[in-house]
Scaffold this motif. Structure first.
Motif, mmCIF file in Angstrom:
data_model
loop_
_atom_site.group_PDB
_atom_site.id
_atom_site.type_symbol
_atom_site.label_atom_id
_atom_site.label_comp_id
_atom_site.label_asym_id
_atom_site.label_seq_id
_atom_site.Cartn_x
_atom_site.Cartn_y
_atom_site.Cartn_z
ATOM 1 N N ARG A 253 0.909 -1.299 -0.066
ATOM 2 C CA ARG A 253 0.114 0.106 -0.071
ATOM 3 C C ARG A 253 0.932 1.186 -0.038
ATOM 4 N NH1 ARG A 253 -4.719 -1.424 4.500
ATOM 5 N NH2 ARG A 253 -5.585 -2.964 3.203
ATOM 6 N N ASP A 254 2.237 1.206 0.653
ATOM 7 C CA ASP A 254 2.878 2.362 0.634
ATOM 8 C C ASP A 254 3.807 2.606 -0.532
ATOM 9 O OD1 ASP A 254 4.454 0.284 1.338
ATOM 10 O OD2 ASP A 254 5.464 0.990 2.916
ATOM 11 N N SER A 255 3.662 1.736 -1.521
ATOM 12 C CA SER A 255 4.567 1.866 -2.894
ATOM 13 C C SER A 255 4.060 3.109 -3.654
ATOM 14 C CB SER A 255 4.308 0.600 -3.514
ATOM 15 O OG SER A 255 4.844 0.878 -4.977
ATOM 16 N N THR A 256 5.007 3.664 -4.296
ATOM 17 C CA THR A 256 4.606 4.873 -4.892
ATOM 18 C C THR A 256 3.876 4.616 -6.244
ATOM 19 O OG1 THR A 256 6.735 4.818 -5.968
ATOM 20 C CG2 THR A 256 6.450 5.992 -4.029
ATOM 21 N N ARG A 257 3.765 3.223 -6.641
ATOM 22 C CA ARG A 257 3.184 2.705 -7.977
ATOM 23 C C ARG A 257 1.902 1.808 -7.666
ATOM 24 N NH1 ARG A 257 8.582 2.026 -11.585
ATOM 25 N NH2 ARG A 257 9.372 4.136 -11.767
ATOM 26 N N ASP A 258 1.036 1.759 -8.575
ATOM 27 C CA ASP A 258 0.036 0.755 -8.696
ATOM 28 C C ASP A 258 0.428 -0.378 -9.673
ATOM 29 O OD1 ASP A 258 -2.007 -0.776 -8.164
ATOM 30 O OD2 ASP A 258 -3.846 0.837 -8.619
ATOM 31 N N ILE A 259 0.771 -1.533 -9.120
ATOM 32 C CA ILE A 259 0.819 -2.370 -10.295
ATOM 33 C C ILE A 259 -0.106 -3.695 -10.040
ATOM 34 C CG2 ILE A 259 2.650 -4.052 -11.124
ATOM 35 C CD1 ILE A 259 4.855 -2.081 -10.288
ATOM 36 N N ARG A 260 -0.591 -3.941 -11.006
ATOM 37 C CA ARG A 260 -1.807 -5.231 -10.968
ATOM 38 C C ARG A 260 -1.384 -6.461 -11.547
ATOM 39 N NH1 ARG A 260 -6.843 -2.932 -8.824
ATOM 40 N NH2 ARG A 260 -6.267 -1.038 -8.064
ATOM 41 N N HIS A 261 -1.955 -7.447 -10.972
ATOM 42 C CA HIS A 261 -1.840 -8.778 -11.454
ATOM 43 C C HIS A 261 -3.182 -9.102 -12.025
ATOM 44 C CE1 HIS A 261 -0.792 -13.122 -12.420
ATOM 45 N NE2 HIS A 261 -2.049 -13.183 -11.726
ATOM 46 N N LEU A 262 -3.505 -9.405 -13.204
ATOM 47 C CA LEU A 262 -4.677 -9.550 -13.855
ATOM 48 C C LEU A 262 -4.844 -10.977 -14.517
ATOM 49 C CD1 LEU A 262 -4.463 -6.175 -14.247
ATOM 50 C CD2 LEU A 262 -6.744 -6.653 -14.984
ATOM 51 N N GLU A 263 -5.893 -11.687 -14.149
ATOM 52 C CA GLU A 263 -6.192 -13.260 -14.768
ATOM 53 C C GLU A 263 -7.490 -13.074 -15.760
ATOM 54 O OE1 GLU A 263 -5.847 -15.987 -11.628
ATOM 55 O OE2 GLU A 263 -3.964 -15.314 -11.190
ATOM 56 N N LEU A 264 -7.336 -13.297 -16.935
ATOM 57 C CA LEU A 264 -8.564 -13.134 -17.780
ATOM 58 C C LEU A 264 -8.578 -14.362 -18.450
ATOM 59 C CD1 LEU A 264 -7.480 -10.115 -20.054
ATOM 60 C CD2 LEU A 264 -8.690 -10.245 -17.871
ATOM 61 N N SER A 265 -10.074 -14.850 -18.542
ATOM 62 C CA SER A 265 -10.462 -16.328 -19.245
ATOM 63 C C SER A 265 -10.503 -15.950 -20.706
ATOM 64 C CB SER A 265 -11.862 -16.568 -18.707
ATOM 65 O OG SER A 265 -12.389 -17.890 -19.461
ATOM 66 N N LEU A 266 -9.825 -17.107 -21.304
ATOM 67 C CA LEU A 266 -10.006 -17.353 -22.694
ATOM 68 C C LEU A 266 -10.916 -18.437 -23.350
ATOM 69 C CD1 LEU A 266 -6.246 -16.579 -23.905
ATOM 70 C CD2 LEU A 266 -8.061 -14.992 -23.944
ATOM 71 N N GLU A 267 -11.619 -18.965 -22.165
ATOM 72 C CA GLU A 267 -12.420 -20.145 -22.515
ATOM 73 C C GLU A 267 -13.314 -19.678 -23.940
ATOM 74 O OE1 GLU A 267 -15.300 -23.206 -20.265
ATOM 75 O OE2 GLU A 267 -14.425 -21.738 -19.112
ATOM 76 N N GLY A 268 -13.382 -20.952 -24.523
ATOM 77 C CA GLY A 268 -14.305 -20.719 -25.781
ATOM 78 C C GLY A 268 -13.679 -19.823 -26.967
ATOM 79 N N SER A 269 -12.714 -19.167 -26.779
ATOM 80 C CA SER A 269 -12.259 -18.115 -27.740
ATOM 81 C C SER A 269 -11.428 -19.060 -29.016
ATOM 82 C CB SER A 269 -11.385 -17.200 -27.011
ATOM 83 O OG SER A 269 -10.150 -17.739 -26.691
ATOM 84 N N GLY A 270 -10.770 -19.943 -28.650
ATOM 85 C CA GLY A 270 -9.845 -20.480 -29.678
ATOM 86 C C GLY A 270 -8.637 -19.873 -29.719
ATOM 87 N N LEU A 271 -8.266 -18.775 -28.819
ATOM 88 C CA LEU A 271 -7.005 -18.182 -29.165
ATOM 89 C C LEU A 271 -5.937 -19.038 -28.276
ATOM 90 C CD1 LEU A 271 -8.208 -14.363 -27.861
ATOM 91 C CD2 LEU A 271 -7.508 -15.275 -30.152
ATOM 92 N N ARG A 272 -5.034 -18.978 -28.994
ATOM 93 C CA ARG A 272 -3.829 -19.872 -28.429
ATOM 94 C C ARG A 272 -2.597 -18.962 -28.438
ATOM 95 N NH1 ARG A 272 -7.363 -22.369 -27.490
ATOM 96 N NH2 ARG A 272 -8.010 -24.594 -28.210
#
Length: 619
Positions: A253-272
């Motif tokens: 919380r005291d970091s001067t930057r906001d860095i995020r870890h995001l997880e997205l679903s590709l289910e059903g997309s056919g993307l590889r």
């Protein structure tokens, strides 16, 4: 197994020349088992076609006048997409085409080339893409042959936010002409909205090439020399609506930057995707930023505006369609004309290139609007702004480990300057996207940033800040493969206590053997705290700030020994400062521990680049 002597002799006779075999090996490097089977099946089909045609080899160099060669040099994939579309358009007209990435082109064949199209981007402050460096140096160097029989055309891609806009394409165009070649079509210069230039340029140059090749190509004879894998249903133009599975802050919380870890679903997309690829995200401008623009320019956001055959409220144009956070030359030109400020117009003069570069790097468009007030009509404002473009993020996961998901590591752009809040477009959207939100995404392959196909090879990864993202994917992939090669990570950030991204994962990787060495550099800490893991190598810094390039010098003997033993080297992060500083440190390491001069060290690194053993994903 006993091999028939005739078969063995035929196999020996069929072995490609050493240079072609090296190119083939480089092209296959990093492909998975399924992809290698696909390549093998396609090659078998091509061999069968050649046998049925009574041919035993591809079109020889002597017949170069009967084909069109298309080369591309690409850092983010745009040049590759355009070149692939060029090849498809040409083949649809019956032209024999050879499509190659610049580093796969046999340079000795340039002297025999007769019809050549080049699509190449410019990186940073006027540098070629990594896959084009060798060819660029060859064409612009003393060994380049005279080319009186060559007809060519060059399309340059760039970003007018940088002073050296399209300079690599322009230099190649001028150099080929200086070597005696003649232009099939004038040099094309495309900005980020590259379709506006690339589409008409491609149409015209292919028509011109068809007219020329009609005179030398035997009727009905078409030799396809490249293959384009079937496109996924979803692409840059037709993105997939991915559901957000997780969004968490990974700094304290005291970091001067906001860095995020995001997880997205590709289910059903056919993307590889493969480790090393990027995820394209279509952004939207933050509503607060749009409100700033409307308030400053005293424009009605609800007012309907017709533009480019569409009609919608101005607020919607600004939020979903216009680039509001990235400054470029075209906007400065339009603002200078609208405001009448002579100082602003003078910024575009050649003698003020350094000042212009600083403005482009430090300011957003709204900063100039505040300093140079003007009255804008909505249509004129939309004409001055570039279309909103997707942002590319290095993927931080391996599908072998996470299945039909894709993970990102995102630094949120949110800062105050001159008393005003500033935001990034995509990072603000990502930061605000809670679970079950949807994001428009696509996969952008990065062909040169791949793990070695040989899992016994050692790898060295240099990724400060969010540049560590692809190396999380690399370590996951190598763990899943169970390879014997060693993995060494250099990571840096500001503070150990608040900014050590994925600290627990790295420590676990050290424990389970997925990571063999970890060197850390925290530039704002007086000393590196003690780690419970003896493999975490850090030393107290003195009065100057310590960065990853300092760690490279300190570990120089081991670093050079790994590279000399065949290790692959990867760098990810900021191109303007970090990548250059790391490159300079690598030269120093080669001089200090490899017996090189500065010149031979530079040549050695260039050779590693050409071999695909030195790969950079820089932005």
């Amino acid at each position: 197994m006993v091999v028939n002597s005739v078969v063995a002799r035929n196999i020996a006779d069929a072995e490609p020349p050493a240079d072609r075999l090296a190119l083939l090996t480089r092209g296959l490097d990093g492909l998975g088992a399924a992809q290698l089977y696909w390549v093998a099946a396609w090659a078998a089909v091509q061999a069968g076609q050649l046998q049925r045609q009574g041919a035993a080899a591809p079109v020889p160099a002597a017949q170069a006048g009967e084909r069109l060669t298309i080369l591309y040099g690409s850092q983010t994939g745009n040049a590759r997409r355009i070149a692939t579309a060029l090849a498809s358009r040409s083949e649809a007209l019956g032209l024999p085409v050879r499509l190659l990435r610049a580093d796969a082109y046999p340079q000795r064949e340039l002297a025999q080339e007769r019809h050549l199209l080049v699509v190449v981007s410019t990186q940073g402050d006027g540098e070629p893409p990594d896959d084009t460096r060798g060819l660029f140096e060859f064409i612009t160097g003393k060994r380049a042959p005279k080319l009186p029989a060559l007809q060519f055309a060059v399309l340059g891609l760039g970003d007018s936010s940088y002073p050296q806009f399209c300079t690599i394409g322009r230099q190649l165009d001028e150099r080929l002409a200086a070597l005696g070649a003649s232009r099939l079509h004038p040099f094309g210069e495309a900005d980020l909205e590259f379709e506006l230039v690339a589409e008409p340029w491609s149409e015209q140059v292919v028509e011109r090439t068809r007219d020329v090749l009609k005179q030398v190509t035997a009727p009905g004879r078409v030799t396809p020399l490249h293959v384009v894998p079937p496109a996924s249903t979803h692409s840059r133009e037709q993105p997939f609506s991915a559901v957000v599975l997780a969004n968490q802050r990974i700094v304290s919380r005291d970091s001067t930057r906001d860095i995020r870890h995001l997880e997205l679903s590709l289910e059903g997309s056919g993307l590889r995707y493969q480790p090393g690829d990027a995820l394209g995200v279509w952004p939207r401008n933050p509503p607060a930023l749009v409100a700033q623009w409307l308030d400053l320019l005293q424009l009605d956001g609800a007012g309907e505006v017709s533009w480019k055959h569409r009609r919608q409220p101005l607020r919607q144009w600004l939020e979903r369609d216009c680039e509001l956070t990235r400054l470029h030359r075209g906007f400065i030109t339009a603002l200078a004309a609208t405001s009448g400020h002579a100082e602003l117009a003078g910024l575009l003069r050649p003698e003020n290139a350094a000042r212009l570069a600083a403005v482009l790097a430090d300011d957003q468009p709204i900063d100039l609007l505040r300093r140079h007030p003007a009255t804008w009509q909505p249509e004129a404002l939309l004409a001055a702004l570039r279309p909103l473009a997707p942002r590319l993020y290095s993927i931080a996961s391996s599908p072998a480990a996470v299945g039909e998901e894709v993970h990102l590591t995102v630094a949120v752009v949110d800062y105050e300057a001159d008393g005003h809040a500033h935001w990034g477009a995509a990072s603000s959207l990502l930061a605000a996207s809670g679970e079950d939100a949807r994001l428009e995404v696509f996969i952008e392959p990065n062909e040169r940033f791949r793990l070695p196909a040989d899992d016994a090879r050692d790898i060295i990864m240099i990724g400060p800040g969010t540049g560590v993202a692809p190396f999380r994917a690399f370590v996951q992939e190598r763990r899943e493969r169970g390879g014997s090669g060693r993995n060494w990570l250099f990571f840096g950030n500001r503070h150990f206590a608040s900014d050590f991204l994925y600290q627990v994962e790295w420590q676990q990787a050290l424990t389970d053997g997925a990571l063999h060495r970890l060197d850390l550099a925290f530039s704002r800490d007086d000393a590196l705290p003690e780690s419970p893991h003896k493999d975490v190598r850090g030393v107290a810094r003195d009065s100057h700030k310590t960065y990853v390039q300092d760690r490279l010098r300190q570990r120089g003997a081991d670093l050079y020994a790994w590279l000399d033993g065949g290790a692959h080297l990867y760098v990810c992060g900021d191109a303007k400062h970090m990548a250059r500083d790391v490159h300079a440190a690598l030269i120093e390491v080669a001089v200090a521990h490899g017996g090189h001069s500065a010149e031979s060290a530079e040549a050695w690194l260039g050779e590693l680049l050409q071999q695909g053993r030195y790969a950079r994903d820089v932005y």
